[in-house]
Scaffold this motif. Structure first.
Motif, PDB file in Angstrom:
ATOM      1  N   PRO A 152      52.831   2.421  19.404  1.00 50.37           N
ATOM      2  CA  PRO A 152      52.651   3.543  18.474  1.00 50.37           C
ATOM      3  C   PRO A 152      52.786   3.055  17.026  1.00 50.37           C
ATOM      4  CG  PRO A 152      54.204   4.110  20.208  1.00 50.37           C
ATOM      5  CD  PRO A 152      53.942   2.634  20.314  1.00 50.37           C
ATOM      6  N   THR A 153      52.084   3.719  16.131  1.00 50.60           N
ATOM      7  CA  THR A 153      52.149   3.369  14.713  1.00 50.60           C
ATOM      8  C   THR A 153      52.665   4.561  13.919  1.00 50.60           C
ATOM      9  OG1 THR A 153      49.852   4.066  14.388  1.00 50.60           O
ATOM     10  CG2 THR A 153      50.225   1.726  14.876  1.00 50.60           C
ATOM     11  N   VAL A 154      53.181   4.295  12.738  1.00 51.11           N
ATOM     12  CA  VAL A 154      53.654   5.369  11.876  1.00 51.11           C
ATOM     13  C   VAL A 154      52.435   6.146  11.386  1.00 51.11           C
ATOM     14  CG1 VAL A 154      54.802   5.930   9.703  1.00 51.11           C
ATOM     15  CG2 VAL A 154      55.722   4.136  11.186  1.00 51.11           C
ATOM     16  N   PHE A 155      52.461   7.460  11.595  1.00 48.84           N
ATOM     17  CA  PHE A 155      51.368   8.320  11.167  1.00 48.84           C
ATOM     18  C   PHE A 155      51.749   9.111   9.922  1.00 48.84           C
ATOM     19  CE2 PHE A 155      49.054  12.383  11.261  1.00 48.84           C
ATOM     20  CZ  PHE A 155      47.750  11.896  11.239  1.00 48.84           C
ATOM     21  N   TYR A 156      53.012   9.548   9.880  1.00 48.01           N
ATOM     22  CA  TYR A 156      53.471  10.416   8.785  1.00 48.01           C
ATOM     23  C   TYR A 156      54.981  10.254   8.641  1.00 48.01           C
ATOM     24  CZ  TYR A 156      54.381  14.735   6.176  1.00 48.01           C
ATOM     25  OH  TYR A 156      54.780  15.649   5.239  1.00 48.01           O
ATOM     26  N   GLU A 157      55.437  10.196   7.404  1.00 48.38           N
ATOM     27  CA  GLU A 157      56.866  10.104   7.119  1.00 48.38           C
ATOM     28  C   GLU A 157      57.312  11.417   6.479  1.00 48.38           C
ATOM     29  OE1 GLU A 157      59.034   7.781   7.824  1.00 48.38           O
ATOM     30  OE2 GLU A 157      57.809   6.054   8.328  1.00 48.38           O
ATOM     31  N   ALA A 158      57.987  12.255   7.247  1.00 49.13           N
ATOM     32  CA  ALA A 158      58.456  13.533   6.726  1.00 49.13           C
ATOM     33  C   ALA A 158      59.587  13.326   5.735  1.00 49.13           C
ATOM     34  CB  ALA A 158      58.941  14.413   7.877  1.00 49.13           C
ATOM     35  N   GLY A 159      59.587  14.118   4.672  1.00 46.05           N
ATOM     36  CA  GLY A 159      60.641  14.068   3.675  1.00 46.05           C
ATOM     37  C   GLY A 159      60.547  12.901   2.721  1.00 46.05           C
ATOM     38  N   ARG A 160      59.481  12.142   2.830  1.00 42.66           N
ATOM     39  CA  ARG A 160      59.318  10.967   1.984  1.00 42.66           C
ATOM     40  C   ARG A 160      58.065  11.054   1.127  1.00 42.66           C
ATOM     41  NH1 ARG A 160      60.977   9.008   7.083  1.00 42.66           N
ATOM     42  NH2 ARG A 160      63.056   8.150   7.022  1.00 42.66           N
TER      43      ARG A 160
END
Length: 162
Positions: free
Chosen positions: A152-160
């Protein structure tokens, strides 16, 4: 129809290729706002997520089930990406939404239309949508493919702000 066959029928319908009628519906712009959610009947945080998606303009169909393991397996959700509910976002291209995926990540998914199976907010992070929502809460939403060999890859960073 047995419960097992009914579950299989629901899952196959949710993951199947769109029919000609559904394609016409998708072209009208409504099918991409349809979400089918599989959750347990006693999970209040899942219901809060459903209500937030409805408030954002999505048409949500809820399927309460005691055991979601078959749904998660058929959706291609790896154990380390699992959360408390599994959803399928309709449209020309169907995507799996696993767990308390924030609205911004769903909107990003719809605008970018990446070649992935879905996105996941693993576990139940505090501050995520349905878990005492806090726009400043920091957690990661991962993209995954149907190929379990692909990390899996990072898709979205919440709060950043990303």
């Amino acid at each position: 129809m047995t419960k097992s066959k009914l579950i299989t029928s629901l899952v196959l319908a949710a993951f199947s290729t769109l029919s000609a009628g559904a394609i016409a519906h998708a072209a009208s712009g409504h099918d991409d706002k349809t979400i089918t959610v599989f959750k347990t009947p006693w999970c209040g945080c899942c219901q809060v997520w459903v209500e937030a998606m409805e408030k954002a303009g999505y048409i949500v169909e809820v399927n309460d089930m005691d055991d979601l393991s078959n749904i998660k397996q058929q959706a291609g959700v790896a154990k380390d990406l699992e959360a408390c509910h599994t959803a399928v976002l309709g449209g020309e291209r169907k995507y799996v939404l696993e767990g308390h995926v924030p609205l911004a990540a769903v909107e990003k998914l719809q605008s970018e239309k990446p070649a992935i199976k879905g996105i996941s907010t693993p576990g139940m992070p505090m501050g995520s949508l349905g878990m005492g929502y806090d726009e400043n809460a920091q957690y990661t939403v991962y993209a995954f493919t149907i190929d379990s060999a692909v990390e899996p890859t990072v898709f979205y960073e919440a709060g950043r702000g990303k």
